[in-house]
Design a protein around this motif. Structure first.
Motif, PDB file in Angstrom:
ATOM      1  N   GLY A  77       0.806  -1.208   0.000  1.00 44.99           N
ATOM      2  CA  GLY A  77       0.000   0.000   0.000  1.00 44.99           C
ATOM      3  C   GLY A  77       0.841   1.260   0.000  1.00 44.99           C
ATOM      4  N   ALA A  78       2.164   1.090   0.027  1.00 45.25           N
ATOM      5  CA  ALA A  78       3.071   2.243   0.042  1.00 45.25           C
ATOM      6  C   ALA A  78       3.141   2.872  -1.335  1.00 45.25           C
ATOM      7  CB  ALA A  78       4.466   1.805   0.487  1.00 45.25           C
ATOM      8  N   GLU A  79       3.353   4.168  -1.373  1.00 41.47           N
ATOM      9  CA  GLU A  79       3.564   4.878  -2.626  1.00 41.47           C
ATOM     10  C   GLU A  79       4.805   4.291  -3.307  1.00 41.47           C
ATOM     11  OE1 GLU A  79       2.751   7.629  -5.582  1.00 41.47           O
ATOM     12  OE2 GLU A  79       1.541   7.165  -3.822  1.00 41.47           O
ATOM     13  N   VAL A  80       4.710   4.042  -4.599  1.00 42.68           N
ATOM     14  CA  VAL A  80       5.832   3.467  -5.337  1.00 42.68           C
ATOM     15  C   VAL A  80       6.747   4.596  -5.788  1.00 42.68           C
ATOM     16  CG1 VAL A  80       6.539   2.104  -7.339  1.00 42.68           C
ATOM     17  CG2 VAL A  80       4.429   1.528  -6.121  1.00 42.68           C
ATOM     18  N   PRO A  81       7.993   4.615  -5.290  1.00 43.12           N
ATOM     19  CA  PRO A  81       8.925   5.667  -5.702  1.00 43.12           C
ATOM     20  C   PRO A  81       9.344   5.495  -7.156  1.00 43.12           C
ATOM     21  CG  PRO A  81      10.042   4.052  -4.324  1.00 43.12           C
ATOM     22  CD  PRO A  81       8.590   3.668  -4.356  1.00 43.12           C
ATOM     23  N   GLU A  82       9.776   6.569  -7.773  1.00 43.93           N
ATOM     24  CA  GLU A  82      10.210   6.534  -9.171  1.00 43.93           C
ATOM     25  C   GLU A  82      11.285   5.478  -9.411  1.00 43.93           C
ATOM     26  OE1 GLU A  82       9.093   8.137 -12.002  1.00 43.93           O
ATOM     27  OE2 GLU A  82       7.456   8.657 -10.652  1.00 43.93           O
ATOM     28  N   ALA A  83      12.177   5.284  -8.457  1.00 46.05           N
ATOM     29  CA  ALA A  83      13.262   4.313  -8.630  1.00 46.05           C
ATOM     30  C   ALA A  83      12.738   2.899  -8.859  1.00 46.05           C
ATOM     31  CB  ALA A  83      14.188   4.331  -7.410  1.00 46.05           C
ATOM     32  N   LEU A  84      11.519   2.610  -8.385  1.00 46.05           N
ATOM     33  CA  LEU A  84      10.957   1.269  -8.505  1.00 46.05           C
ATOM     34  C   LEU A  84       9.851   1.180  -9.551  1.00 46.05           C
ATOM     35  CD1 LEU A  84      10.836   0.257  -4.735  1.00 46.05           C
ATOM     36  CD2 LEU A  84      12.583  -0.296  -6.440  1.00 46.05           C
ATOM     37  N   LYS A  85       9.771   2.146 -10.423  1.00 39.94           N
ATOM     38  CA  LYS A  85       8.754   2.114 -11.484  1.00 39.94           C
ATOM     39  C   LYS A  85       9.386   1.631 -12.781  1.00 39.94           C
ATOM     40  CE  LYS A  85       5.605   5.538  -9.595  1.00 39.94           C
ATOM     41  NZ  LYS A  85       4.938   6.834  -9.818  1.00 39.94           N
ATOM     42  N   PHE A  86       9.578   0.315 -12.846  1.00 42.04           N
ATOM     43  CA  PHE A  86      10.073  -0.317 -14.060  1.00 42.04           C
ATOM     44  C   PHE A  86       9.583  -1.754 -14.088  1.00 42.04           C
ATOM     45  CE2 PHE A  86      13.402  -1.023 -10.909  1.00 42.04           C
ATOM     46  CZ  PHE A  86      13.841  -2.321 -11.135  1.00 42.04           C
ATOM     47  N   THR A  87       9.703  -2.385 -15.220  1.00 38.28           N
ATOM     48  CA  THR A  87       9.279  -3.770 -15.345  1.00 38.28           C
ATOM     49  C   THR A  87      10.501  -4.665 -15.460  1.00 38.28           C
ATOM     50  OG1 THR A  87       9.096  -3.572 -17.746  1.00 38.28           O
ATOM     51  CG2 THR A  87       7.108  -3.142 -16.467  1.00 38.28           C
ATOM     52  N   ALA A  88      10.337  -5.920 -15.058  1.00 41.42           N
ATOM     53  CA  ALA A  88      11.457  -6.860 -15.092  1.00 41.42           C
ATOM     54  C   ALA A  88      10.933  -8.287 -15.125  1.00 41.42           C
ATOM     55  CB  ALA A  88      12.347  -6.656 -13.872  1.00 41.42           C
ATOM     56  N   SER A  89      11.823  -9.194 -15.487  1.00 42.20           N
ATOM     57  CA  SER A  89      11.538 -10.625 -15.446  1.00 42.20           C
ATOM     58  C   SER A  89      12.640 -11.306 -14.655  1.00 42.20           C
ATOM     59  CB  SER A  89      11.514 -11.214 -16.861  1.00 42.20           C
ATOM     60  OG  SER A  89      10.468 -10.660 -17.595  1.00 42.20           O
ATOM     61  N   THR A  90      12.294 -12.413 -14.037  1.00 42.09           N
ATOM     62  CA  THR A  90      13.283 -13.164 -13.270  1.00 42.09           C
ATOM     63  C   THR A  90      14.116 -14.031 -14.206  1.00 42.09           C
ATOM     64  OG1 THR A  90      11.847 -15.083 -12.921  1.00 42.09           O
ATOM     65  CG2 THR A  90      11.704 -13.269 -11.299  1.00 42.09           C
ATOM     66  N   VAL A  91      15.178 -14.608 -13.675  1.00 45.09           N
ATOM     67  CA  VAL A  91      16.014 -15.497 -14.484  1.00 45.09           C
ATOM     68  C   VAL A  91      15.227 -16.738 -14.911  1.00 45.09           C
ATOM     69  CG1 VAL A  91      18.212 -14.687 -13.529  1.00 45.09           C
ATOM     70  CG2 VAL A  91      17.055 -16.637 -12.472  1.00 45.09           C
ATOM     71  N   ASP A  92      14.114 -17.024 -14.227  1.00 47.29           N
ATOM     72  CA  ASP A  92      13.254 -18.138 -14.600  1.00 47.29           C
ATOM     73  C   ASP A  92      12.228 -17.743 -15.657  1.00 47.29           C
ATOM     74  OD1 ASP A  92      14.485 -19.950 -12.857  1.00 47.29           O
ATOM     75  OD2 ASP A  92      13.264 -19.257 -11.180  1.00 47.29           O
ATOM     76  N   GLY A  93      12.292 -16.487 -16.124  1.00 44.27           N
ATOM     77  CA  GLY A  93      11.405 -16.032 -17.181  1.00 44.27           C
ATOM     78  C   GLY A  93      10.036 -15.562 -16.712  1.00 44.27           C
ATOM     79  N   LYS A  94       9.849 -15.426 -15.413  1.00 46.15           N
ATOM     80  CA  LYS A  94       8.562 -14.987 -14.884  1.00 46.15           C
ATOM     81  C   LYS A  94       8.567 -13.471 -14.713  1.00 46.15           C
ATOM     82  CE  LYS A  94       8.017 -19.318 -12.423  1.00 46.15           C
ATOM     83  NZ  LYS A  94       8.127 -19.989 -11.150  1.00 46.15           N
ATOM     84  N   PRO A  95       7.422 -12.824 -14.946  1.00 48.48           N
ATOM     85  CA  PRO A  95       7.363 -11.381 -14.709  1.00 48.48           C
ATOM     86  C   PRO A  95       7.553 -11.100 -13.217  1.00 48.48           C
ATOM     87  CG  PRO A  95       5.238 -12.223 -15.518  1.00 48.48           C
ATOM     88  CD  PRO A  95       6.182 -13.381 -15.425  1.00 48.48           C
ATOM     89  N   PHE A  96       8.249 -10.021 -12.927  1.00 51.84           N
ATOM     90  CA  PHE A  96       8.478  -9.627 -11.528  1.00 51.84           C
ATOM     91  C   PHE A  96       7.844  -8.267 -11.308  1.00 51.84           C
ATOM     92  CE2 PHE A  96      10.921  -7.633  -8.094  1.00 51.84           C
ATOM     93  CZ  PHE A  96      10.797  -8.610  -7.116  1.00 51.84           C
ATOM     94  N   ASP A  97       6.953  -8.175 -10.340  1.00 58.22           N
ATOM     95  CA  ASP A  97       6.279  -6.918 -10.032  1.00 58.22           C
ATOM     96  C   ASP A  97       7.173  -6.098  -9.104  1.00 58.22           C
ATOM     97  OD1 ASP A  97       4.586  -4.810  -9.562  1.00 58.22           O
ATOM     98  OD2 ASP A  97       2.961  -6.030  -8.722  1.00 58.22           O
TER      99      ASP A  97
END
Length: 196
Positions: free
Chosen positions: A59-79
């Motif tokens: 529920g915390a405000e998402v800082p700009e530093a954490l506003k990006f998309t990524a995938s794990t080494v297992d190929g799964k999306p990471f929020d």
């Protein structure tokens, strides 16, 4: 296809030339582990993720530093937004790096000891995903997430130019430490200082 293969190799060669995995030292670019570096404005400016949400799982405000998309080494999306509201350790490593392997056990211990209080995320780069998966398996660090950053986007976002570096963010997403901790020594103390 040839250009795609060449770009990661050129990037890796440039980073190795600049930093070198075999060097012993490391620098704490902040000079003070508790102070934010003066160059944090660039990583804080990247575009926000496309889903438009502003709150992480806490529920915390998402800082700009954490506003990006990524995938794990297992190929799964990471929020990445799920990291908001807690101190976060980003461990930038490369599969072939002996210093990174030396940091693995302490990084995994910190991840386990501070589970629920702080986030620990590996950010793998400078190689292919298959080698990244092997590194996680060999170092027994699969208990925390590892992002596959073959293109170097997350590395660039945080201005990381060499492997075996840590970037530590406080609960508000501000960088409070960036540097090398040989063998992970001192990581637990830095995280403890942010979790109370």
């Amino acid at each position: 296809m040839r250009a795609r293969t060449l770009v990661p190799a050129v990037m890796a060669a440039a980073l190795i030339t600049v930093a070198g995995c075999g060097t012993e030292g490391g620098s704490d670019s902040t000079g003070d582990a508790g102070a934010a570096p003066s160059n944090t404005s660039s990583p804080a400016q990247p575009p926000a993720s496309s889903d438009g949400g502003d709150a992480g799982s806490t529920g915390a405000e998402v800082p700009e530093a954490l506003k990006f998309t990524a995938s794990t080494v297992d190929g799964k999306p990471f929020d990445v937004k799920t990291l908001a509201g807690k101190p976060t350790v980003l461990w930038f490593w490369a599969p072939w790096c002996p210093k990174c392997k030396a940091q693995a056990a302490e990084t995994a211990k910190v991840a386990a000891d501070y589970a629920g209080k702080a986030n620990v995320v590996g950010v793998a780069g400078l190689d292919k995903n298959a080698a990244m998966k092997d590194f996680v398996s060999e170092t027994k660090t699969g208990s925390f997430p590892h992002l596959s950053d073959e293109a170097g986007d997350v590395w660039k976002r945080f201005e990381v130019t060499e492997q075996s570096r840590y970037v530590i963010l406080d609960k508000d997403g501000k960088t409070v430490y960036e540097g090398v901790l040989p063998g992970g020594e001192g990581l637990a103390e830095k995280v403890a200082g942010l979790t109370g």
